[in-house]
Scaffold this motif. Structure first.
Motif, PDB file in Angstrom:
ATOM      1  N   LEU A  27      28.610  55.590 -11.596  1.00 18.55           N
ATOM      2  CA  LEU A  27      27.534  54.450 -11.523  1.00 18.55           C
ATOM      3  C   LEU A  27      26.839  54.258 -10.211  1.00 18.55           C
ATOM      4  O   LEU A  27      27.572  54.262  -9.154  1.00 18.55           O
ATOM      5  N   LEU A  28      25.507  54.526 -10.233  1.00 17.07           N
ATOM      6  CA  LEU A  28      24.845  54.353  -8.938  1.00 17.07           C
ATOM      7  C   LEU A  28      24.417  52.689  -8.993  1.00 17.07           C
ATOM      8  O   LEU A  28      23.529  52.345  -9.793  1.00 17.07           O
ATOM      9  N   VAL A  29      24.689  52.246  -7.960  1.00 26.87           N
ATOM     10  CA  VAL A  29      24.205  50.786  -7.681  1.00 26.87           C
ATOM     11  C   VAL A  29      23.182  50.780  -6.716  1.00 26.87           C
ATOM     12  O   VAL A  29      23.448  50.939  -5.558  1.00 26.87           O
ATOM     13  N   VAL A  30      21.880  50.188  -7.235  1.00 28.34           N
ATOM     14  CA  VAL A  30      20.765  50.070  -6.409  1.00 28.34           C
ATOM     15  C   VAL A  30      20.599  48.639  -6.137  1.00 28.34           C
ATOM     16  O   VAL A  30      20.288  47.942  -7.004  1.00 28.34           O
ATOM     17  N   ASP A  31      20.748  48.282  -4.964  1.00 29.76           N
ATOM     18  CA  ASP A  31      20.648  46.799  -4.784  1.00 29.76           C
ATOM     19  C   ASP A  31      20.328  46.412  -2.985  1.00 29.76           C
ATOM     20  O   ASP A  31      21.075  47.110  -2.365  1.00 29.76           O
ATOM     21  N   ASN A  32      19.462  45.521  -2.867  1.00 26.45           N
ATOM     22  CA  ASN A  32      19.172  45.605  -1.237  1.00 26.45           C
ATOM     23  C   ASN A  32      20.230  44.385  -0.667  1.00 26.45           C
ATOM     24  O   ASN A  32      20.381  44.376   0.367  1.00 26.45           O
ATOM     25  N   GLU A  33      20.866  43.688  -1.565  1.00 24.39           N
ATOM     26  CA  GLU A  33      21.789  42.621  -1.014  1.00 24.39           C
ATOM     27  C   GLU A  33      23.177  43.311  -1.211  1.00 24.39           C
ATOM     28  O   GLU A  33      23.666  43.799  -2.194  1.00 24.39           O
ATOM     29  N   GLU A  34      23.953  43.189   0.001  1.00 18.16           N
ATOM     30  CA  GLU A  34      25.236  43.860   0.117  1.00 18.16           C
ATOM     31  C   GLU A  34      26.084  43.279  -1.035  1.00 18.16           C
ATOM     32  O   GLU A  34      26.923  43.937  -1.569  1.00 18.16           O
ATOM     33  N   ILE A  35      26.057  42.069  -1.050  1.00 20.74           N
ATOM     34  CA  ILE A  35      27.033  41.216  -1.986  1.00 20.74           C
ATOM     35  C   ILE A  35      27.039  41.741  -3.338  1.00 20.74           C
ATOM     36  O   ILE A  35      27.959  41.829  -3.863  1.00 20.74           O
ATOM     37  N   TYR A  36      25.840  41.864  -3.758  1.00 21.87           N
ATOM     38  CA  TYR A  36      25.512  42.556  -5.156  1.00 21.87           C
ATOM     39  C   TYR A  36      26.302  43.712  -5.333  1.00 21.87           C
ATOM     40  O   TYR A  36      26.420  44.056  -6.373  1.00 21.87           O
ATOM     41  N   ARG A  37      25.785  44.619  -4.352  1.00 25.13           N
ATOM     42  CA  ARG A  37      26.387  46.175  -4.451  1.00 25.13           C
ATOM     43  C   ARG A  37      27.762  45.772  -4.491  1.00 25.13           C
ATOM     44  O   ARG A  37      28.563  46.739  -5.288  1.00 25.13           O
ATOM     45  N   ASP A  38      28.666  44.810  -3.680  1.00 26.06           N
ATOM     46  CA  ASP A  38      30.018  44.900  -3.778  1.00 26.06           C
ATOM     47  C   ASP A  38      30.663  44.407  -5.086  1.00 26.06           C
ATOM     48  O   ASP A  38      31.423  44.997  -5.734  1.00 26.06           O
ATOM     49  N   ILE A  39      29.760  43.349  -5.615  1.00 31.49           N
ATOM     50  CA  ILE A  39      30.151  42.710  -6.769  1.00 31.49           C
ATOM     51  C   ILE A  39      30.219  43.722  -7.889  1.00 31.49           C
ATOM     52  O   ILE A  39      31.200  44.221  -8.797  1.00 31.49           O
ATOM     53  N   ILE A  40      29.092  44.499  -8.150  1.00 34.41           N
ATOM     54  CA  ILE A  40      28.664  45.388  -9.110  1.00 34.41           C
ATOM     55  C   ILE A  40      29.702  46.590  -9.080  1.00 34.41           C
ATOM     56  O   ILE A  40      30.440  46.999 -10.162  1.00 34.41           O
ATOM     57  N   SER A  41      29.948  46.918  -7.876  1.00 31.34           N
ATOM     58  CA  SER A  41      30.558  48.168  -7.658  1.00 31.34           C
ATOM     59  C   SER A  41      32.200  47.732  -7.834  1.00 31.34           C
ATOM     60  O   SER A  41      33.102  48.410  -8.481  1.00 31.34           O
ATOM     61  N   THR A  42      32.538  46.600  -7.603  1.00 29.21           N
ATOM     62  CA  THR A  42      33.925  46.119  -7.816  1.00 29.21           C
ATOM     63  C   THR A  42      34.349  45.884  -9.292  1.00 29.21           C
ATOM     64  O   THR A  42      35.197  46.354  -9.819  1.00 29.21           O
ATOM     65  N   CYS A  43      33.200  45.328  -9.902  1.00 29.94           N
ATOM     66  CA  CYS A  43      33.487  45.482 -11.425  1.00 29.94           C
ATOM     67  C   CYS A  43      33.521  46.691 -12.162  1.00 29.94           C
ATOM     68  O   CYS A  43      34.411  46.995 -13.091  1.00 29.94           O
ATOM     69  N   SER A  57      34.457  49.675 -10.560  1.00 27.95           N
ATOM     70  CA  SER A  57      35.441  50.512 -10.129  1.00 27.95           C
ATOM     71  C   SER A  57      36.777  49.911 -10.972  1.00 27.95           C
ATOM     72  O   SER A  57      37.633  50.508 -11.445  1.00 27.95           O
ATOM     73  N   ALA A  58      36.789  48.454 -11.509  1.00 25.73           N
ATOM     74  CA  ALA A  58      38.078  48.042 -12.101  1.00 25.73           C
ATOM     75  C   ALA A  58      37.901  48.800 -13.400  1.00 25.73           C
ATOM     76  O   ALA A  58      39.188  48.727 -14.261  1.00 25.73           O
ATOM     77  N   ARG A  59      36.973  49.186 -13.658  1.00 23.27           N
ATOM     78  CA  ARG A  59      36.864  49.775 -15.146  1.00 23.27           C
ATOM     79  C   ARG A  59      37.218  51.401 -14.895  1.00 23.27           C
ATOM     80  O   ARG A  59      36.788  52.054 -15.843  1.00 23.27           O
ATOM     81  N   GLY A  60      37.364  51.806 -13.896  1.00 22.09           N
ATOM     82  CA  GLY A  60      37.547  53.250 -13.601  1.00 22.09           C
ATOM     83  C   GLY A  60      36.405  53.959 -13.252  1.00 22.09           C
ATOM     84  O   GLY A  60      36.445  55.504 -13.227  1.00 22.09           O
ATOM     85  N   LEU A  61      35.195  53.350 -12.966  1.00 22.10           N
ATOM     86  CA  LEU A  61      34.204  54.224 -12.667  1.00 22.10           C
ATOM     87  C   LEU A  61      34.103  54.621 -11.381  1.00 22.10           C
ATOM     88  O   LEU A  61      34.515  53.670 -10.410  1.00 22.10           O
ATOM     89  N   GLN A  62      33.594  55.786 -10.831  1.00 24.23           N
ATOM     90  CA  GLN A  62      33.204  55.891  -9.518  1.00 24.23           C
ATOM     91  C   GLN A  62      31.853  55.331  -9.205  1.00 24.23           C
ATOM     92  O   GLN A  62      30.952  55.373  -9.982  1.00 24.23           O
ATOM     93  N   THR A  63      31.829  54.828  -7.967  1.00 26.16           N
ATOM     94  CA  THR A  63      30.529  54.330  -7.562  1.00 26.16           C
ATOM     95  C   THR A  63      29.734  54.862  -6.274  1.00 26.16           C
ATOM     96  O   THR A  63      30.544  55.190  -5.663  1.00 26.16           O
ATOM     97  N   ARG A  64      28.519  54.546  -6.397  1.00 22.65           N
ATOM     98  CA  ARG A  64      27.996  54.829  -5.106  1.00 22.65           C
ATOM     99  C   ARG A  64      27.005  53.887  -4.764  1.00 22.65           C
ATOM    100  O   ARG A  64      26.283  53.329  -5.943  1.00 22.65           O
TER     101      ARG A  64
END
Lengths: 380, 100
Positions: A3-19, A21-28
């Motif tokens: 999953l590629l997360v595109v967001d200007n806000e760091e907090i959302y990049r973290d939230i979406i990445s964490t969600c 990752s919890a499901r076993g996805l690789q993220t950048r």
């Protein structure tokens, strides 16, 4: 899955990445449009989440660019944004976005959507791979069919198709089915004919053809009897073919006095045409096809038929009788007999044959020819 | 599934029912259908009632079955329609099978 997360806000990049990752996805993650496009091309993610308000560019344009870069792969784009008005949503969907979530988002809803998109991606990847496999196998089979045609064409090279008493027509289907027709005039002027139909399609259907062809011309030069030839051909095929393959065939010897001797196994009945009358009884297969019964069990009983002067014998492979027209109707005995009975008794064999072929082609119309068609006519 | 196998209770009969087109696409499935019953059975019955089409590859598959199954076991080809029956008889399958 990536999953590629595109967001200007760091907090959302973290939230979406964490969600994710919890499901076993690789993220950048990418904080800007430019960065997003570069990572997309280099990392090849399976899906993308996108805040259309991200800096350095136009989110709608990025959606279009990503969809274009994805080409025929399915890479879902989930827009997750603060700009959740209808106009923005419409623009995103129009540009090719697959989903639209307003911030702040509910993580259960996000997870559900994510699951759906992952399922689609997985499914499309499988389909993509299967399509590739199918295309690969299809091209291999096409190549094998071409090879089989070539092998058989070579095998039948020595067949005396130009004999004034015989006409043979071979119409090849896209899927080669192993029909073979051989003609040879013997030293005693008897005409030796072989019409065979191997089980199956493609290259495997042609493997028995080469040795049979060689044996046929040898038998013709040695004036072998029909029974001897049947025995010999059966032995050859018993030895080389697997138990699920065989060859339906007629072996026919037409002597100069009009006496026709034949051995037939597994082929449709032949037609004797004379003065508009059609005889479908006199030449019919009485045996199992070649290559099934072992040498001890094999039956070489030959039948003799006395042909009257001017009579013509027509042998059609099942490809002829099972030919379909535009409406999906099968030719069958009745229509074929009709074609035969319309032919002039005095016609040369070449003309007779050409007329029948014309009528077959007319019957077929634009329908696809599914089987090889072999038609052989011989005049007493 | 295009092929279903039923073994009669306390009996030496096995039924193999083929549905739809009986052609090369069933090559492995058909072999798998009878491979557990090669010996010790009185009759294997291939039920053709729901077969719409049968090609020469299917005939080959039946012959291969006849070769694999013990010669003590009869193989019955049952419930063929007229089209299929004609194909079986042209190739004289009555010499190796019981056609009903």
């Amino acid at each position: 899955m990536k999953l590629l997360v595109v967001d200007n806000e760091e907090i959302y990049r973290d939230i979406i990445s964490t969600c994710a990752s919890a499901r076993g996805l690789q993220t950048r993650t990418a904080a800007s449009m430019d960065e997003a496009f570069n990572i997309f091309n280099e990392w090849q993610p399976d899906l993308v989440s996108l805040e259309v308000l991200s800096s350095n560019g136009d989110g709608i344009k990025l959606i279009r660019q990503l969809k274009e870069a994805a080409n025929d792969r399915i890479i879902p784009i989930m827009v997750i944004t603060f700009k959740s008005d209808d106009a923005t949503m419409n623009a995103c969907i129009q540009a090719g976005a697959d989903d639209f979530l307003a911030k702040p988002f509910n993580d259960i809803l996000f997870n559900t959507r994510l699951s759906t998109h992952l399922r689609n991606v997985l499914f499309s990847k499988e389909t993509f791979q299967k399509n590739r496999d199918l295309i690969y196998f299809q091209s291999m089979i096409e190549r094998e069919h071409r090879m089989a045609h070539q092998v058989l064409a070579h095998a039948m090279d020595r067949s005396e198709d130009e004999d004034e008493k015989v006409a043979v027509t071979r119409l090849a289907a896209t899927s080669f089915n192993g029909d073979i027709a051989l003609i040879k005039r013997r030293a005693d002027n008897g005409l030796l004919l072989f019409i065979g139909d191997f089980t199956g399609h493609g290259l495997p259907a042609s493997i028995g053809a080469l040795p049979l062809t060689q044996a046929f011309f040898k038998a013709a030069s040695e004036n072998s009897s029909v029974a001897e030839i049947a025995h010999h051909f059966n032995s050859i095929l018993i030895d080389i073919l697997p138990d699920y393959m065989f060859c339906a065939a007629y072996i026919i010897l037409l002597n100069t006095d009009g006496m026709l001797e034949y051995w037939g196994g597994g082929m449709p009945h032949a037609f004797i045409v004379r003065e508009g009358e059609i005889d479908m009884q006199s030449i019919r297969s009485k045996h199992m096809p070649l290559g099934i019964l072992d040498r001890e069990e094999f039956e070489d009983t030959v039948t003799q038929v006395k042909l009257k002067a001017g009579a013509k014998v027509v042998v059609a492979s099942d490809g002829v009788l099972e030919m379909n027209n535009d409406d999906g109707n099968m030719l069958g005995d009745e229509k074929f007999i009709n074609m035969l009975s319309q032919q002039s008794d005095h016609a040369e064999i070449g003309v007779f044959q050409a007329n029948i072929v014309d009528q077959l082609v007319t019957f077929q119309g634009d329908a696809e020819q599914l089987d090889d068609i072999t038609l052989l006519s011989v005049k007493a | 599934m295009s092929i279903t196998v039923t073994v009669e209770q306390n009996s030496h009969r096995v039924g193999i029912r083929v549905v739809g087109s009986f052609d090369f696409s069933l090559f492995n499935d058909f072999r798998a259908a009878y491979s557990d019953y090669l010996t010790g059975y009185q009759e294997l019955i291939v039920d053709m009632q729901a077969v719409e089409y049968l090609d020469s590859a299917a005939l080959g598959m039946l012959l291969s079955m006849r070769n694999s199954v013990s010669s003590e076991t009869d193989i019955v080809i049952a419930n063929s329609n007229a089209f299929i029956r004609n194909i079986l008889m042209i190739s004289r399958f009555d010499k190796r099978f019981i056609i009903t």
